[in-house]
Write a protein that holds these residues in place. Structure first.
Motif, PDB file in Angstrom:
ATOM      1  N   ASP A  62      52.040  26.274  45.091  1.00  0.00           N
ATOM      2  CA  ASP A  62      52.634  27.265  45.995  1.00  0.00           C
ATOM      3  C   ASP A  62      52.158  27.016  47.411  1.00  0.00           C
ATOM      4  OD1 ASP A  62      54.023  28.531  44.075  1.00  0.00           O
ATOM      5  OD2 ASP A  62      52.744  30.295  43.945  1.00  0.00           O
ATOM      6  N   HIS A  63      50.864  26.835  47.494  1.00  0.00           N
ATOM      7  CA  HIS A  63      50.271  26.607  48.799  1.00  0.00           C
ATOM      8  C   HIS A  63      50.863  25.367  49.475  1.00  0.00           C
ATOM      9  CE1 HIS A  63      47.481  25.520  51.860  1.00  0.00           C
ATOM     10  NE2 HIS A  63      47.167  24.424  51.217  1.00  0.00           N
ATOM     11  N   CYS A  64      50.934  24.294  48.720  1.00  0.00           N
ATOM     12  CA  CYS A  64      51.427  23.036  49.297  1.00  0.00           C
ATOM     13  C   CYS A  64      52.891  23.143  49.708  1.00  0.00           C
ATOM     14  CB  CYS A  64      51.250  21.893  48.307  1.00  0.00           C
ATOM     15  SG  CYS A  64      49.524  21.450  48.069  1.00  0.00           S
ATOM     16  N   LYS A  65      53.651  23.833  48.892  1.00  0.00           N
ATOM     17  CA  LYS A  65      55.063  23.980  49.233  1.00  0.00           C
ATOM     18  C   LYS A  65      55.232  24.830  50.491  1.00  0.00           C
ATOM     19  CE  LYS A  65      56.439  23.647  44.431  1.00  0.00           C
ATOM     20  NZ  LYS A  65      56.539  24.547  43.264  1.00  0.00           N
ATOM     21  N   ALA A  66      54.458  25.892  50.568  1.00  0.00           N
ATOM     22  CA  ALA A  66      54.524  26.773  51.741  1.00  0.00           C
ATOM     23  C   ALA A  66      54.180  25.982  52.996  1.00  0.00           C
ATOM     24  CB  ALA A  66      53.559  27.942  51.562  1.00  0.00           C
ATOM     25  N   GLU A  67      53.180  25.157  52.843  1.00  0.00           N
ATOM     26  CA  GLU A  67      52.723  24.342  53.961  1.00  0.00           C
ATOM     27  C   GLU A  67      53.842  23.393  54.428  1.00  0.00           C
ATOM     28  OE1 GLU A  67      48.543  21.894  54.632  1.00  0.00           O
ATOM     29  OE2 GLU A  67      49.376  22.267  52.654  1.00  0.00           O
TER      30      GLU A  67
ATOM     31  N   ILE B  87      46.970  11.458  39.454  1.00  0.00           N
ATOM     32  CA  ILE B  87      47.372  11.156  38.078  1.00  0.00           C
ATOM     33  C   ILE B  87      47.004  12.297  37.145  1.00  0.00           C
ATOM     34  CG2 ILE B  87      46.998   9.607  36.128  1.00  0.00           C
ATOM     35  CD1 ILE B  87      46.672   7.326  38.052  1.00  0.00           C
ATOM     36  N   ARG B  88      45.823  12.841  37.353  1.00  0.00           N
ATOM     37  CA  ARG B  88      45.391  13.925  36.468  1.00  0.00           C
ATOM     38  C   ARG B  88      46.282  15.150  36.644  1.00  0.00           C
ATOM     39  NH1 ARG B  88      40.097  11.694  37.741  1.00  0.00           N
ATOM     40  NH2 ARG B  88      39.478  13.399  39.100  1.00  0.00           N
ATOM     41  N   LEU B  89      46.671  15.423  37.868  1.00  0.00           N
ATOM     42  CA  LEU B  89      47.579  16.556  38.097  1.00  0.00           C
ATOM     43  C   LEU B  89      48.910  16.323  37.396  1.00  0.00           C
ATOM     44  CD1 LEU B  89      47.002  17.373  41.873  1.00  0.00           C
ATOM     45  CD2 LEU B  89      46.185  18.641  39.887  1.00  0.00           C
ATOM     46  N   GLN B  90      49.396  15.111  37.482  1.00  0.00           N
ATOM     47  CA  GLN B  90      50.682  14.809  36.854  1.00  0.00           C
ATOM     48  C   GLN B  90      50.598  14.898  35.330  1.00  0.00           C
ATOM     49  OE1 GLN B  90      53.173  11.614  39.072  1.00  0.00           O
ATOM     50  NE2 GLN B  90      51.061  11.173  39.614  1.00  0.00           N
TER      51      GLN B  90
ATOM     52  N   LEU C  74      53.715  15.408  46.068  1.00  0.00           N
ATOM     53  CA  LEU C  74      53.108  16.721  45.839  1.00  0.00           C
ATOM     54  C   LEU C  74      51.780  16.549  45.122  1.00  0.00           C
ATOM     55  CD1 LEU C  74      53.125  19.789  45.903  1.00  0.00           C
ATOM     56  CD2 LEU C  74      54.542  19.777  43.837  1.00  0.00           C
ATOM     57  N   ALA C  75      51.745  15.642  44.156  1.00  0.00           N
ATOM     58  CA  ALA C  75      50.514  15.388  43.412  1.00  0.00           C
ATOM     59  C   ALA C  75      49.407  14.884  44.340  1.00  0.00           C
ATOM     60  CB  ALA C  75      50.769  14.382  42.290  1.00  0.00           C
ATOM     61  N   GLU C  76      49.775  13.984  45.226  1.00  0.00           N
ATOM     62  CA  GLU C  76      48.790  13.427  46.164  1.00  0.00           C
ATOM     63  C   GLU C  76      48.247  14.517  47.079  1.00  0.00           C
ATOM     64  OE1 GLU C  76      47.945  10.117  46.699  1.00  0.00           O
ATOM     65  OE2 GLU C  76      49.521   8.919  45.751  1.00  0.00           O
ATOM     66  N   HIS C  77      49.174  15.262  47.610  1.00  0.00           N
ATOM     67  CA  HIS C  77      48.776  16.290  48.567  1.00  0.00           C
ATOM     68  C   HIS C  77      47.937  17.377  47.900  1.00  0.00           C
ATOM     69  CE1 HIS C  77      49.984  19.572  51.654  1.00  0.00           C
ATOM     70  NE2 HIS C  77      48.825  19.055  51.936  1.00  0.00           N
ATOM     71  N   SER C  78      48.358  17.791  46.717  1.00  0.00           N
ATOM     72  CA  SER C  78      47.620  18.833  46.006  1.00  0.00           C
ATOM     73  C   SER C  78      46.218  18.348  45.645  1.00  0.00           C
ATOM     74  CB  SER C  78      48.363  19.225  44.735  1.00  0.00           C
ATOM     75  OG  SER C  78      49.664  19.685  45.052  1.00  0.00           O
ATOM     76  N   ALA C  79      46.128  17.103  45.209  1.00  0.00           N
ATOM     77  CA  ALA C  79      44.822  16.545  44.865  1.00  0.00           C
ATOM     78  C   ALA C  79      43.914  16.547  46.094  1.00  0.00           C
ATOM     79  CB  ALA C  79      44.976  15.132  44.321  1.00  0.00           C
ATOM     80  N   ASP C  80      44.528  16.297  47.217  1.00  0.00           N
ATOM     81  CA  ASP C  80      43.786  16.264  48.468  1.00  0.00           C
ATOM     82  C   ASP C  80      43.189  17.636  48.811  1.00  0.00           C
ATOM     83  OD1 ASP C  80      43.439  13.935  50.028  1.00  0.00           O
ATOM     84  OD2 ASP C  80      44.223  15.077  51.729  1.00  0.00           O
TER      85      ASP C  80
END
Lengths: 99, 99
Positions: free
Chosen positions: B89-94, B20-23, A5-11
């Motif tokens: 939210d967006h990534c999960k929906a996707e 990493i920053r997101l995490q 999820l972190a990778e994808h979101s960062a993308d």
DNA sequence: TTAATATATTACTATATTGCAATAATACTA
DNA sequence: TAGTATTATTGCAATATAGTAATATATTAA
């Protein structure tokens, strides 16, 4: 948070994290537009604009349809609008607090 | 949208657009943490973690305080939490729609 | 003061991104 | 078909970012 999820979101975030790309999204929020009009509105060069559009299309943020010689781009991922609204709120709040 | 806002917003987005920053932000959402604990939680190297923390501190996203030998980081910009919630939210929906 | 722990910084290599100019490709129009 | 408008692509140079190892700094404890 899991790594994927972190990778994808960062993308996704990287895909919009560019001044020209943000301005394009802002334009397309109202309505779809053809490349030429976007170029004209932004005052950027055609090649650069086309490249930025392509980047966002590849990430699924934009989509396009051809109509004759023109290609109209639109926002495919309505969710990015919400994301960006948060960012703008944040930036405006920051500006105010610096006064 | 004016160019300055676009530049600044892109800057903030770039500052978080990294797995990493997101995490790290995800960890700090709950509570402040010292560098060592963040390193341990993420399983990343100390130097990399410190670098990422520094990047976000410089952009005003994080802040820190020293307590003895330890340095505790916290989220300074609560707004990024909202921004990231939208992204997730967006990534999960996707992900769901791809099933 | 010395050693140990915790964190930050530096120098470097590799890779990615950006912007640009030139050119290609596509679709109209005369 | 030739010319024109619209959009996309390519090759390149400059810059930015990422990751690594080594080292520096700061604090505590012995």
């Amino acid at each position: 948070m899991d790594r994927d999820l972190a990778e994808h979101s960062a993308d996704i975030l990287k895909a919009v994290a560019h001044p020209i790309r943000l301005q394009i999204i802002e334009l397309l929020k109202k309505e779809e537009m053809c490349v030429g009009d976007i170029v004209h509105e932004l005052g950027e060069k055609q090649a650069i604009t086309s490249q930025q559009l392509n980047i966002m299309k590849n990430k699924g943020i934009l989509a396009c349809r051809r109509e004759g010689a023109k290609v109209f781009y639109r926002i495919e991922n309505k969710n990015v609008i919400k994301v960006l609204a948060c960012v703008y709120d944040h930036c405006k709040a920051e500006t105010r607090s610096k006064k």
